[in-house]
Every structure is written in structure tokens, then in C-alpha cells.
Design an enzyme around this catalytic site. Structure first.
Site, PDB file in Angstrom:
ATOM      1  N   GLY A  40       7.441   1.639   4.756  1.00 52.05           N
ATOM      2  CA  GLY A  40       6.028   2.391   4.871  1.00 52.05           C
ATOM      3  C   GLY A  40       5.183   1.864   3.711  1.00 52.05           C
ATOM      4  O   GLY A  40       4.207   2.471   3.700  1.00 52.05           O
ATOM      5  N   PRO A  45       9.476  -4.652  -0.263  1.00 55.51           N
ATOM      6  CA  PRO A  45      10.494  -3.972   0.653  1.00 55.51           C
ATOM      7  C   PRO A  45      10.228  -3.795   2.017  1.00 55.51           C
ATOM      8  O   PRO A  45       8.872  -3.562   2.368  1.00 55.51           O
ATOM      9  CB  PRO A  45      10.995  -2.628   0.024  1.00 55.51           C
ATOM     10  CG  PRO A  45      10.334  -2.686  -1.286  1.00 55.51           C
ATOM     11  CD  PRO A  45       9.262  -3.505  -1.342  1.00 55.51           C
ATOM     12  N   LYS A  97       0.948  -1.164  -0.024  1.00 54.85           N
ATOM     13  CA  LYS A  97       0.006  -0.003  -0.057  1.00 54.85           C
ATOM     14  C   LYS A  97       0.981   1.275  -0.041  1.00 54.85           C
ATOM     15  O   LYS A  97       2.067   1.278   0.272  1.00 54.85           O
ATOM     16  CB  LYS A  97      -1.150  -0.105   1.370  1.00 54.85           C
ATOM     17  CG  LYS A  97      -0.147  -0.051   2.554  1.00 54.85           C
ATOM     18  CD  LYS A  97       0.066   1.445   3.121  1.00 54.85           C
ATOM     19  CE  LYS A  97       0.808   1.367   4.535  1.00 54.85           C
ATOM     20  NZ  LYS A  97       1.409   2.697   4.944  1.00 54.85           N
ATOM     21  N   GLY A 120       3.659  -1.397   4.422  1.00 56.23           N
ATOM     22  CA  GLY A 120       2.739  -2.473   5.094  1.00 56.23           C
ATOM     23  C   GLY A 120       3.040  -3.566   4.500  1.00 56.23           C
ATOM     24  O   GLY A 120       2.217  -4.820   4.972  1.00 56.23           O
ATOM     25  N   ASP A 173      -2.572  -1.173  10.959  1.00 55.75           N
ATOM     26  CA  ASP A 173      -3.150  -1.384   9.382  1.00 55.75           C
ATOM     27  C   ASP A 173      -3.317  -2.792   8.807  1.00 55.75           C
ATOM     28  O   ASP A 173      -3.409  -2.892   7.598  1.00 55.75           O
ATOM     29  CB  ASP A 173      -2.079  -0.540   8.405  1.00 55.75           C
ATOM     30  CG  ASP A 173      -0.592  -1.084   8.736  1.00 55.75           C
ATOM     31  OD1 ASP A 173      -0.449  -2.039   9.414  1.00 55.75           O
ATOM     32  OD2 ASP A 173       0.196  -0.624   7.873  1.00 55.75           O
TER      33      ASP A 173
END
Length: 281
Positions: A102, A98, A8, A104, A140
């Protein structure tokens, strides 16, 4: 059986309040991206040590720590401990998303593991319960149960699906070899209410996003790692309509009107380019 967790990006990320429990309330728009991990499960042989119910092996990208503490195993254990009838299994996690980017990846892995176990072993867990269970593993994670554009509030677990179609655009993502600590990023944030919510900004023409759609983490993280700011500026120089850091970093993405090749401009970094797609699962 095999499943392919997705990544995401965050379209805007505003830290609006520090909670009494030490966490932070935020506002963000999650948008799914078709960069994938792969999770495969298969029956465990009877000769395997009896104290292990879910064995995990990770390949392609190294993840520090004991593999048995991975969120994928924790997802299995949570269902097992809740009384669901699960056999002992081997699990192979191939990492293509990766880490510390950032995007998710870890949260997606555990959410897709829950969905895979539910489907493969016919547990008949309703989606609403999967969302509730996944929130216990990460803020998340519920987004990845839905895997469709959503406006997130609370600590990221309160979701409202939104209508947002970027399939006419192209995305470029750059992730340099710069780990960013989420804990440190939050410690440097000064929460403040927003005058305009990101869920409203993304309804505007994308050309207006540059000046209005803000990731609050950029202020502190860019001060520590100015090379991330340089990557963002470079993407704008290359014609991005909008560029930002995703989550607390360290991936930087740009949204373009036309296909673009970024490999030469960002050597020795993870790069990804693709047409944005409606990849709702």
C-alpha cells in the site's frame, strides 16, 4: 543515469462510490515518504537481441511475473510507441520499497521512469503531459510525477496539491509478510459518501486524526488479517499520535512526536523509522 523513486502513505482513504466502469471513486491524501527504489538506465549493446528495446533486471526484492511486463518497461514502451525518440536501453531496478504494502512502489517506479527518460533523452514532455500519460499506467502514478502532498479524487488520478508539513514528526512503518490483494480488498468494500473530507481533517491538530481520519479498507482487511489490527494497536500503545494502514495494505504506519525504535517489537517484519521530511522533487 539513475533516479530514486519514493514511497507514499495514505492519510485517510474513503471509498465513496462505485463507478459504471467497475472502478471506485475515492478520496485520500497522499503524502510522500523517503523510502526509495533505484532505477538505473544505460545504453544497450548492439549484440543484444533485436526484439528487445528495454531490458529490465530487478534485484533485492523478488517480484513475481515476467520482468518485461513490469510497469517500468511499460512506461518506456508507451513513450516509444507514442513516437518519442528513445534508444534501446538496459534498466536495473533495485527494490527498496516493500511490495504489496500500500505504499505505491510499482506506481512510483513507472512515474520516475517516465521522468528519467524525459530528462535523460531531452524529450521535452511538459509535466502536465507526463501526468496524463502516467495515469494510463496506474491510478496513483500521477501523484509520483508531482511527489508532493496532494488530495486525490476520482480513482486517485485527480490531484489537488495541498499544504501539509509533517516535518516536526517521526514515522514508523511495519510491513509484515502478509500479502493483501487490492482486488479482494475492493470487493469487500461498501462505498459510502463521507461527512467530512480527509483533506479537511489533516488541517486539524494531529491529535484529532485518530477518531476522524479513517482508511475504509481497514474494516475488511483487518477482519481477514487481524494481526494487522494488532500492529496498529501496538503502535498506539508505543505512543503514536496517529496510526493507520496505508492504501489497501499491508503496511501499517504510526506518526510519533519523538524518535522511536520498533525493531524489537516487530521481529521478522520490514520496519522503517525516520524523521518525516519535506522531500518534494
Amino acid at each position: 543515469m539513475i533516479t530514486f523513486p519514493i514511497a507514499k502513505i495514505n492519510l485517510g482513504l474513503n471509498i465513496v462510490e462505485k463507478r459504471e466502469d467497475g472502478y471506485h471513486n475515492l478520496e485520500t491524501v497522499f503524502y510522500p515518504i523517503n523510502i526509495n527504489d533505484a532505477i538505473e538506465i544505460y545504453p544497450m549493446h548492439d549484440d543484444f537481441p533485436s526484439e528487445v528495446d528495454c531490458d529490465l533486471k530487478i534485484s533485492n526484492i523478488c517480484i513475481e511475473g515476467n520482468e518485461q511486463n513490469n510497469l517500468v518497461v511499460r512506461a518506456y514502451s508507451m513513450l516509444k510507441n507514442a513516437g518519442y525518440d528513445l534508444p534501446r536501453i538496459h534498466t536495473h531496478l533495485y527494490k527498496g520499497i516493500p511490495t504489496q504494502a500500500g505504499m505505491g512502489g510499482g506506481s512510483s517506479d513507472c512515474a520516475y521512469m517516465l521522468k528519467l527518460l524525459n530528462e535523460e533523452f531531452k524529450l521535452n514532455i511538459p509535466k502536465e503531459d507526463l501526468i496524463r500519460l502516467s495515469a494510463k499506467l496506474g491510478a496513483d502514478c500521477p501523484f509520483f510525477i508531482l511527489s508532493k502532498p496532494a488530495y486525490a479524487e476520482g480513482i486517485g488520478e485527480v490531484l489537488t496539491p495541498i499544504s501539509l508539513d509533517l516535518s516536526n514528526y517521526y514515522i514508523a512503518i511495519v510491513r509484515p509478510d502478509i500479502p493483501v490483494s487490492t482486488r479482494e480488498a475492493f470487493s469487500l468494500i461498501t462505498p459510502k459518501p463521507t461527512s467530512k473530507k480527509c483533506k479537511d481533517i489533516v488541517k486539524q491538530p494531529i491529535e484529532t486524526w485518530r477518531n476522524e481520519l479513517i482508511n475504509d479498507f481497514e474494516y475488511s482487511v483487518f477482519n481477514i488479517h487481524p494481526e494487522l489490527s494488532e500492529i496498529k494497536n501496538k503502535l498506539y500503545e508505543m505512543g503514536a499520535l496517529y496510526a493507520a494502514m496505508s492504501g489497501s495494505g499491508s503496511s501499517i504506519f504510526g506518526i510519533f512526536e519523538k524518535p522511536i525504535n520498533i525493531n524489537e517489537q516487530f521481529p521478522n517484519m520490514f520496519t522503517y523509522t525516520s524523521k518525516l521530511q519535506n522531500i518534494y522533487f
